[in-house]
Motif scaffolding. Structure first.
Motif, PDB file in Angstrom:
ATOM      1  N   VAL A 195      28.932  84.257  50.023  1.00 53.83           N
ATOM      2  CA  VAL A 195      30.089  84.051  50.898  1.00 53.83           C
ATOM      3  C   VAL A 195      30.390  82.570  51.076  1.00 53.83           C
ATOM      4  O   VAL A 195      31.549  82.139  51.000  1.00 53.83           O
ATOM      5  CB  VAL A 195      29.847  84.729  52.266  1.00 53.83           C
ATOM      6  N   VAL A 196      29.356  81.762  51.297  1.00 49.04           N
ATOM      7  CA  VAL A 196      29.570  80.331  51.496  1.00 49.04           C
ATOM      8  C   VAL A 196      30.034  79.667  50.201  1.00 49.04           C
ATOM      9  O   VAL A 196      30.926  78.812  50.208  1.00 49.04           O
ATOM     10  CB  VAL A 196      28.279  79.665  52.007  1.00 49.04           C
ATOM     11  N   GLY A 197      29.454  80.053  49.077  1.00 50.38           N
ATOM     12  CA  GLY A 197      29.834  79.447  47.808  1.00 50.38           C
ATOM     13  C   GLY A 197      31.219  79.831  47.345  1.00 50.38           C
ATOM     14  O   GLY A 197      31.885  79.058  46.644  1.00 50.38           O
ATOM     15  N   GLY A 198      31.679  81.035  47.725  1.00 54.31           N
ATOM     16  CA  GLY A 198      32.988  81.495  47.276  1.00 54.31           C
ATOM     17  C   GLY A 198      32.824  82.606  46.254  1.00 54.31           C
ATOM     18  O   GLY A 198      32.062  82.459  45.291  1.00 54.31           O
ATOM     19  N   LEU A 199      33.533  83.718  46.482  1.00 52.92           N
ATOM     20  CA  LEU A 199      33.404  84.860  45.583  1.00 52.92           C
ATOM     21  C   LEU A 199      33.897  84.499  44.184  1.00 52.92           C
ATOM     22  O   LEU A 199      34.977  83.953  44.005  1.00 52.92           O
ATOM     23  CB  LEU A 199      34.209  86.050  46.133  1.00 52.92           C
ATOM     24  N   VAL A 206      25.622  78.094  43.283  1.00 54.39           N
ATOM     25  CA  VAL A 206      24.500  77.177  43.063  1.00 54.39           C
ATOM     26  C   VAL A 206      24.431  76.146  44.181  1.00 54.39           C
ATOM     27  O   VAL A 206      23.362  75.889  44.759  1.00 54.39           O
ATOM     28  CB  VAL A 206      24.629  76.490  41.694  1.00 54.39           C
ATOM     29  N   ILE A 207      25.579  75.542  44.514  1.00 55.53           N
ATOM     30  CA  ILE A 207      25.598  74.526  45.571  1.00 55.53           C
ATOM     31  C   ILE A 207      25.210  75.137  46.909  1.00 55.53           C
ATOM     32  O   ILE A 207      24.430  74.552  47.679  1.00 55.53           O
ATOM     33  CB  ILE A 207      26.996  73.876  45.647  1.00 55.53           C
ATOM     34  N   ALA A 208      25.736  76.322  47.214  1.00 51.33           N
ATOM     35  CA  ALA A 208      25.420  76.987  48.475  1.00 51.33           C
ATOM     36  C   ALA A 208      23.943  77.371  48.545  1.00 51.33           C
ATOM     37  O   ALA A 208      23.312  77.264  49.606  1.00 51.33           O
ATOM     38  CB  ALA A 208      26.294  78.216  48.661  1.00 51.33           C
ATOM     39  N   ALA A 209      23.372  77.829  47.426  1.00 53.98           N
ATOM     40  CA  ALA A 209      21.961  78.215  47.412  1.00 53.98           C
ATOM     41  C   ALA A 209      21.059  77.025  47.716  1.00 53.98           C
ATOM     42  O   ALA A 209      20.153  77.107  48.559  1.00 53.98           O
ATOM     43  CB  ALA A 209      21.603  78.822  46.056  1.00 53.98           C
ATOM     44  N   PHE A 210      21.305  75.901  47.037  1.00 56.86           N
ATOM     45  CA  PHE A 210      20.487  74.717  47.295  1.00 56.86           C
ATOM     46  C   PHE A 210      20.740  74.176  48.702  1.00 56.86           C
ATOM     47  O   PHE A 210      19.806  73.756  49.388  1.00 56.86           O
ATOM     48  CB  PHE A 210      20.788  73.637  46.258  1.00 56.86           C
ATOM     49  N   GLY A 211      21.992  74.184  49.142  1.00 50.66           N
ATOM     50  CA  GLY A 211      22.312  73.659  50.463  1.00 50.66           C
ATOM     51  C   GLY A 211      21.691  74.480  51.583  1.00 50.66           C
ATOM     52  O   GLY A 211      21.066  73.936  52.499  1.00 50.66           O
ATOM     53  N   ILE A 212      21.853  75.811  51.508  1.00 44.85           N
ATOM     54  CA  ILE A 212      21.296  76.682  52.544  1.00 44.85           C
ATOM     55  C   ILE A 212      19.770  76.637  52.525  1.00 44.85           C
ATOM     56  O   ILE A 212      19.117  76.595  53.576  1.00 44.85           O
ATOM     57  CB  ILE A 212      21.814  78.119  52.359  1.00 44.85           C
ATOM     58  N   GLY A 213      19.178  76.651  51.328  1.00 40.18           N
ATOM     59  CA  GLY A 213      17.717  76.584  51.236  1.00 40.18           C
ATOM     60  C   GLY A 213      17.166  75.286  51.790  1.00 40.18           C
ATOM     61  O   GLY A 213      16.178  75.280  52.534  1.00 40.18           O
ATOM     62  N   PHE A 214      17.799  74.166  51.447  1.00 38.33           N
ATOM     63  CA  PHE A 214      17.341  72.862  51.941  1.00 38.33           C
ATOM     64  C   PHE A 214      17.518  72.759  53.452  1.00 38.33           C
ATOM     65  O   PHE A 214      16.611  72.304  54.170  1.00 38.33           O
ATOM     66  CB  PHE A 214      18.115  71.744  51.236  1.00 38.33           C
ATOM     67  N   LEU A 215      18.680  73.203  53.948  1.00 35.19           N
ATOM     68  CA  LEU A 215      18.940  73.127  55.382  1.00 35.19           C
ATOM     69  C   LEU A 215      17.977  74.011  56.168  1.00 35.19           C
ATOM     70  O   LEU A 215      17.456  73.614  57.217  1.00 35.19           O
ATOM     71  CB  LEU A 215      20.384  73.547  55.660  1.00 35.19           C
TER      72      LEU A 215
END
Length: 256
Positions: A195-199, A206-215
């Motif tokens: 949802v955050v990365g965009g359907l 990829v960006i959302a996965a790294f961002g959410i995981g890091f945060l």
């Protein structure tokens, strides 16, 4: 999700009998294909690759319900107790990175994920199959007019997703014990990433996965795991209020 739930148990069973991890991943990927082909022939017959949010939400609920049924079926067949999978000897130990010891299994999972994402991105960008998928996403009617079968394209897309779910199921056996409910711990995070990365956007995922995981790791390090989840959900809700379409959106050529 259905492919991931069932293939996790399948990957664990392959690993427990001594099959090498690369072979287990290939077998799990191939094993999930016929089942997903039948499901996609039924579910994906009239479902476009880009759908309104209401339809997406309805499909997620249906998928989650079917996943619960498959979990109970796995319990009845394989039993409820969790099964430990012994990792190959070449994945034992770890590497010291900046003073911290990182297990080889985690590094292997990271490399496997990067390889799968890279292969998928290249396939969608450079292969005829990928061009057909992108054509159907951008304009289904025009793609059908050009001779592209949207139904076969939908089935192929579900087919690829099922294979990736099988590979993910095998990778999860390196993290902990395998049980029918192993995917539930990652289900919400997976939905948030999409949802955050965009359907329909690989780079956004990829960006959302790294961002959410890091945060999540940073917040959890300074607080607790439960509080970190709550804070992360609040941040994501605020983000989606400001940008409901996610980081990236699919560019279409449709006139409607």
């Amino acid at each position: 999700m259905r492919g991931g739930v069932t293939q996790t148990a399948g990957g664990a069973a392959l690993g427990s009998v001594g099959a090498p991890k690369p072979a287990s991943a290939r077998i799990a990927c191939a094993r999930s294909a016929p089942k997903r082909f039948v499901m996609s022939a039924r579910d994906g017959r009239r479902l476009p690759l880009v759908m309104p949010p209401v339809v997406v939400g309805w499909l997620l609920l249906v998928t989650f319900g079917v996943g619960l049924v498959l979990q109970q079926l796995a319990r009845d067949i394989f039993g409820a107790p969790a099964v430990n999978v012994i990792a190959p000897s070449w994945l034992s130990g770890g590497f010291e990175i900046f003073g911290a010891v990182v297990p080889k299994t985690r590094i292997f999972i990271l490399v496997l994920a990067v390889a799968c994402v890279t292969a998928l991105a290249v396939a969608l960008k450079a292969s005829p199959m990928g061009r057909r998928i992108r054509a159907v996403v951008q304009n289904r009617d025009l793609a059908e007019t050009s001779g592209i079968s949207s139904r076969k394209t939908d089935i192929t897309t579900f087919f690829i997703g099922s294979g990736l779910a099988g590979v993910a199921g095998v990778a999860l056996t390196l993290i902990g014990s395998t049980s029918p409910t192993i995917g539930q711990a990652y289900l919400i995070d997976a939905f948030l990433v999409v949802v955050v990365g965009g359907l329909g956007q690989i780079k956004g995922t990829v960006i959302a996965a790294f961002g959410i995981g890091f945060l999540n790791s940073v917040i959890e390090y300074n607080t607790t795991a439960s509080l970190a989840k709550v804070i992360l959900f609040v941040i994501i809700v605020i983000f989606l209020q400001a940008r409901p379409q996610g980081l990236f959106t699919v560019r279409t050529r449709s006139l409607v």
